[in-house]
Design a protein around this motif. Structure first.
Motif, PDB file in Angstrom:
ATOM      1  N   ILE A  82      33.263  49.298  41.870  1.00  0.00           N
ATOM      2  CA  ILE A  82      33.473  47.945  42.402  1.00  0.00           C
ATOM      3  C   ILE A  82      34.748  47.333  41.841  1.00  0.00           C
ATOM      4  O   ILE A  82      35.552  46.730  42.574  1.00  0.00           O
ATOM      5  CB  ILE A  82      32.256  47.055  42.099  1.00  0.00           C
ATOM      6  CG1 ILE A  82      31.052  47.490  42.955  1.00  0.00           C
ATOM      7  CG2 ILE A  82      32.580  45.580  42.342  1.00  0.00           C
ATOM      8  CD1 ILE A  82      29.764  46.769  42.614  1.00  0.00           C
ATOM      9  N   PHE A  83      34.970  47.496  40.540  1.00  0.00           N
ATOM     10  CA  PHE A  83      36.175  46.899  39.937  1.00  0.00           C
ATOM     11  C   PHE A  83      37.443  47.582  40.429  1.00  0.00           C
ATOM     12  O   PHE A  83      38.478  46.925  40.595  1.00  0.00           O
ATOM     13  CB  PHE A  83      36.077  46.942  38.414  1.00  0.00           C
ATOM     14  CG  PHE A  83      35.383  45.741  37.833  1.00  0.00           C
ATOM     15  CD1 PHE A  83      36.084  44.588  37.542  1.00  0.00           C
ATOM     16  CD2 PHE A  83      34.012  45.757  37.601  1.00  0.00           C
ATOM     17  CE1 PHE A  83      35.451  43.472  37.013  1.00  0.00           C
ATOM     18  CE2 PHE A  83      33.361  44.650  37.083  1.00  0.00           C
ATOM     19  CZ  PHE A  83      34.078  43.503  36.793  1.00  0.00           C
ATOM     20  N   TYR A  84      37.378  48.881  40.653  1.00  0.00           N
ATOM     21  CA  TYR A  84      38.545  49.560  41.233  1.00  0.00           C
ATOM     22  C   TYR A  84      38.849  49.006  42.624  1.00  0.00           C
ATOM     23  O   TYR A  84      40.003  48.732  42.965  1.00  0.00           O
ATOM     24  CB  TYR A  84      38.318  51.068  41.307  1.00  0.00           C
ATOM     25  CG  TYR A  84      39.107  51.832  40.284  1.00  0.00           C
ATOM     26  CD1 TYR A  84      40.478  51.995  40.399  1.00  0.00           C
ATOM     27  CD2 TYR A  84      38.479  52.396  39.173  1.00  0.00           C
ATOM     28  CE1 TYR A  84      41.210  52.690  39.454  1.00  0.00           C
ATOM     29  CE2 TYR A  84      39.200  53.106  38.215  1.00  0.00           C
ATOM     30  CZ  TYR A  84      40.569  53.240  38.354  1.00  0.00           C
ATOM     31  OH  TYR A  84      41.306  53.925  37.408  1.00  0.00           O
ATOM     32  N   LEU A  85      37.818  48.848  43.447  1.00  0.00           N
ATOM     33  CA  LEU A  85      38.028  48.342  44.800  1.00  0.00           C
ATOM     34  C   LEU A  85      38.479  46.884  44.779  1.00  0.00           C
ATOM     35  O   LEU A  85      39.313  46.463  45.592  1.00  0.00           O
ATOM     36  CB  LEU A  85      36.740  48.495  45.617  1.00  0.00           C
ATOM     37  CG  LEU A  85      36.302  49.948  45.863  1.00  0.00           C
ATOM     38  CD1 LEU A  85      34.947  49.990  46.564  1.00  0.00           C
ATOM     39  CD2 LEU A  85      37.349  50.694  46.681  1.00  0.00           C
ATOM     40  N   LEU A  86      37.953  46.102  43.830  1.00  0.00           N
ATOM     41  CA  LEU A  86      38.395  44.706  43.711  1.00  0.00           C
ATOM     42  C   LEU A  86      39.866  44.616  43.311  1.00  0.00           C
ATOM     43  O   LEU A  86      40.570  43.687  43.716  1.00  0.00           O
ATOM     44  CB  LEU A  86      37.537  43.971  42.678  1.00  0.00           C
ATOM     45  CG  LEU A  86      36.110  43.609  43.091  1.00  0.00           C
ATOM     46  CD1 LEU A  86      35.351  42.992  41.920  1.00  0.00           C
ATOM     47  CD2 LEU A  86      36.111  42.649  44.281  1.00  0.00           C
ATOM     48  N   SER A  87      40.347  45.585  42.525  1.00  0.00           N
ATOM     49  CA  SER A  87      41.743  45.550  42.085  1.00  0.00           C
ATOM     50  C   SER A  87      42.713  45.733  43.246  1.00  0.00           C
ATOM     51  O   SER A  87      43.904  45.426  43.115  1.00  0.00           O
ATOM     52  CB  SER A  87      41.993  46.629  41.026  1.00  0.00           C
ATOM     53  OG  SER A  87      41.961  47.929  41.600  1.00  0.00           O
ATOM     54  N   VAL A  88      42.220  46.219  44.381  1.00  0.00           N
ATOM     55  CA  VAL A  88      43.070  46.376  45.564  1.00  0.00           C
ATOM     56  C   VAL A  88      43.450  45.009  46.145  1.00  0.00           C
ATOM     57  O   VAL A  88      44.550  44.840  46.682  1.00  0.00           O
ATOM     58  CB  VAL A  88      42.356  47.237  46.629  1.00  0.00           C
ATOM     59  CG1 VAL A  88      43.135  47.257  47.944  1.00  0.00           C
ATOM     60  CG2 VAL A  88      42.156  48.658  46.104  1.00  0.00           C
ATOM     61  N   ILE A  89      42.560  44.022  46.018  1.00  0.00           N
ATOM     62  CA  ILE A  89      42.773  42.715  46.652  1.00  0.00           C
ATOM     63  C   ILE A  89      44.047  42.037  46.142  1.00  0.00           C
ATOM     64  O   ILE A  89      44.902  41.629  46.942  1.00  0.00           O
ATOM     65  CB  ILE A  89      41.541  41.812  46.459  1.00  0.00           C
ATOM     66  CG1 ILE A  89      40.330  42.451  47.146  1.00  0.00           C
ATOM     67  CG2 ILE A  89      41.802  40.405  46.996  1.00  0.00           C
ATOM     68  CD1 ILE A  89      39.024  41.702  46.912  1.00  0.00           C
ATOM     69  N   PRO A  90      44.250  41.874  44.809  1.00  0.00           N
ATOM     70  CA  PRO A  90      45.506  41.252  44.362  1.00  0.00           C
ATOM     71  C   PRO A  90      46.732  42.094  44.686  1.00  0.00           C
ATOM     72  O   PRO A  90      47.827  41.542  44.864  1.00  0.00           O
ATOM     73  CB  PRO A  90      45.319  41.090  42.847  1.00  0.00           C
ATOM     74  CG  PRO A  90      44.216  42.012  42.479  1.00  0.00           C
ATOM     75  CD  PRO A  90      43.325  42.095  43.672  1.00  0.00           C
ATOM     76  N   LEU A  91      46.573  43.406  44.796  1.00  0.00           N
ATOM     77  CA  LEU A  91      47.718  44.237  45.180  1.00  0.00           C
ATOM     78  C   LEU A  91      48.112  43.995  46.630  1.00  0.00           C
ATOM     79  O   LEU A  91      49.303  43.922  46.956  1.00  0.00           O
ATOM     80  CB  LEU A  91      47.381  45.725  44.975  1.00  0.00           C
ATOM     81  CG  LEU A  91      47.274  46.201  43.525  1.00  0.00           C
ATOM     82  CD1 LEU A  91      46.788  47.643  43.478  1.00  0.00           C
ATOM     83  CD2 LEU A  91      48.613  46.065  42.805  1.00  0.00           C
ATOM     84  N   VAL A  92      47.122  43.857  47.498  1.00  0.00           N
ATOM     85  CA  VAL A  92      47.408  43.527  48.902  1.00  0.00           C
ATOM     86  C   VAL A  92      48.068  42.149  48.989  1.00  0.00           C
ATOM     87  O   VAL A  92      49.031  41.950  49.738  1.00  0.00           O
ATOM     88  CB  VAL A  92      46.121  43.571  49.747  1.00  0.00           C
ATOM     89  CG1 VAL A  92      46.377  43.041  51.155  1.00  0.00           C
ATOM     90  CG2 VAL A  92      45.583  44.995  49.817  1.00  0.00           C
ATOM     91  N   ALA A  93      47.551  41.186  48.210  1.00  0.00           N
ATOM     92  CA  ALA A  93      48.145  39.851  48.195  1.00  0.00           C
ATOM     93  C   ALA A  93      49.578  39.898  47.671  1.00  0.00           C
ATOM     94  O   ALA A  93      50.464  39.201  48.178  1.00  0.00           O
ATOM     95  CB  ALA A  93      47.300  38.919  47.337  1.00  0.00           C
TER      96      ALA A  93
END
Length: 449
Positions: A431-442
């Protein structure tokens, strides 16, 4: 393209900030340009003006390669020593502190990780006063003092202070400088240079794990500290003596530049690093133990750690090289997403040793590009005098992730997993790995915009 012409003129009049100012092309360029293969790294680091800078030698050639080798050697020991921590941890649990609770022993590695990551914020103000070379040498002396004192330590709290705090702090100074110096000396090959330096921690483990293991076997852990101290001193002192900035380099005179807290790029990098680091700690700390739980030997688990370090080192170098042609943010987005997915698809509830093995190697390749590409993004976006600060801030946040994440994961594994069921912490890591994608996309959207 008048904006680009203006920026080039500004760069020619102020060579100290040429690479950073030209990095602003990624913001002012038309959006269509940013969708081509001339991505983030090329738009921020390619211009020929920087190769004609009169105030210093040209980048990407000559002494730049000496700097890269010196930084590589420094990180071999500054990060490689921490990657070899499992040997010490095993000795503490099985020999030295058999009657001490494991959660107390864990504070040695926890604080070593926290200070190795977060202490680098002090590097900038020290460099401002005594220069890059002597700051690196200072880090060598601090780290070696920690190792020498650790070689006479017989209690947990003593090792927390010596191996954890003092040694970790000395390493953090060297790591910060070693990730900053290539950004000052490389433009065209910046991504590959930083990627190679970042990979040194993995390669270092391949050298240090066998050495430390052998010394512990033939003698004891205290002599392992002394041997490691001698190797650390000779190699990082030599590396530090070779360091110098290409042109005038004066970091800002602050431990924390609070203006960075308002910078979206810095905050996106820090947030992604925080989330990614919590996810990364799950397989780092618990995958070898899960193999033992399956009935595999501890020696096999230790050997696989070295294979994992090899894959992770190759991954950091390759991702840095690919950053010349592919947006480094895109590489991190894809890698973090793959890491989260394979944790669920291949490690969670898997019973086959072959599937576990395939996961570990794939994770070693896809799970750690942030260490190499985070500094590449920082070097491309920020002015030279702020690079050390931003790197230090992002590593400080990752240090908080270690401080918060490791004890929390241990408590969850103890309470809900009963020290036998890894499914809860595997889900958390994914879950934390997938959540880390969000700020990278932003971050990607912000830079494109």
């Amino acid at each position: 393209m008048n904006n680009n012409t203006d920026i080039r003129k500004t760069s020619e009049s102020n060579s100290l900030n040429s690479a950073a100012q030209l990095g602003d092309l990624s913001i002012s360029a038309p959006q269509s340009d940013l969708n081509t293969k001339k991505d983030f790294e090329e738009k921020m680091a390619e211009p020929a003006n920087d190769t004609k800078t009169p105030e210093g030698p040209p980048p990407d050639q000559g002494y730049a390669w000496v700097i890269m080798v010196a930084c590589f050697v420094n990180v071999i020991f500054a990060f490689g020593s921490f990657n070899a921590f499992g040997v010490f941890q095993t000795y503490y649990l099985e020999v030295l502190f058999v009657d001490v609770p494991a959660d107390q022993i864990a504070w040695i590695s926890t604080l070593c990780g926290v200070f190795t990551l977060s202490g680098g914020l002090t590097a900038g103000p020290i460099i401002r006063r005594i220069g890059m070379r002597y700051t690196s040498i200072l880090g060598t002396f601090i780290a070696c003092i920690g190792l020498i004192l650790a070689s006479f330590s017989t209690k947990v709290w003593q090792l927390v202070l010596t191996q954890g705090v003092i040694f970790g702090f000395g390493c953090s100074i060297i790591v910060n400088i070693s990730l900053t110096a290539p950004a000052l000396w490389f433009v065209k090959h910046r991504g590959a240079a930083i990627g190679l330096v970042a990979s040194a921690g993995g390669f270092g483990a391949l050298v240090l794990i066998p050495v430390v293991t052998k010394v512990v076997e033939v003698s004891n852990v205290w002599w392992a500290f002394r041997v490691l101290c001698l190797m650390y001193f000779v190699c990082t002192l030599a590396g530090g003596m070779l360091l110098k900035p290409r042109i005038g380099y004066t970091p800002i005179n602050k431990i924390i530049d609070f203006s960075l807290l308002k910078d979206p790029v810095a905050m996106y990098i820090c947030l992604s690093g925080f989330l990614f680091n919590i996810g990364y700690n799950v397989p780092l700390l618990y995958f070898p133990a899960s193999l033992v739980q399956m009935g595999k030997s501890e020696n096999l688990a230790t050997n696989l750690i070295m294979v994992f370090c090899t894959f992770s080192a190759l991954s950091r170098f390759i991702s840095g090289y690919l950053a010349k042609k592919i947006n480094p943010i895109d590489i991190m987005i894809v890698s973090h997403a793959i890491s989260g997915i394979i944790m669920l698809a291949m490690w969670y509830k898997a019973t086959s040793f072959g599937v576990h093995l395939a996961f570990y190697f794939l994770f070693g390749f896809f799970g750690l590009p942030f260490f190499a590409l985070g500094p590449v993004v920082t070097a491309g976006h920020f002015k030279h005098e702020k690079i050390s600060q931003v790197n230090g801030l992002s590593y400080l946040v990752m240090g908080f992730a270690v401080l918060i994440g490791i004890p929390s994961l241990g408590a969850i594994f103890q309470t809900y997993g009963k020290r036998t069921d890894y499914s809860q912490i595997i889900i958390i890591g994914a879950i934390f790995y997938l959540l880390s994608v969000i700020p990278l996309v932003a971050l990607r959207h912000y830079i494109k915009k």
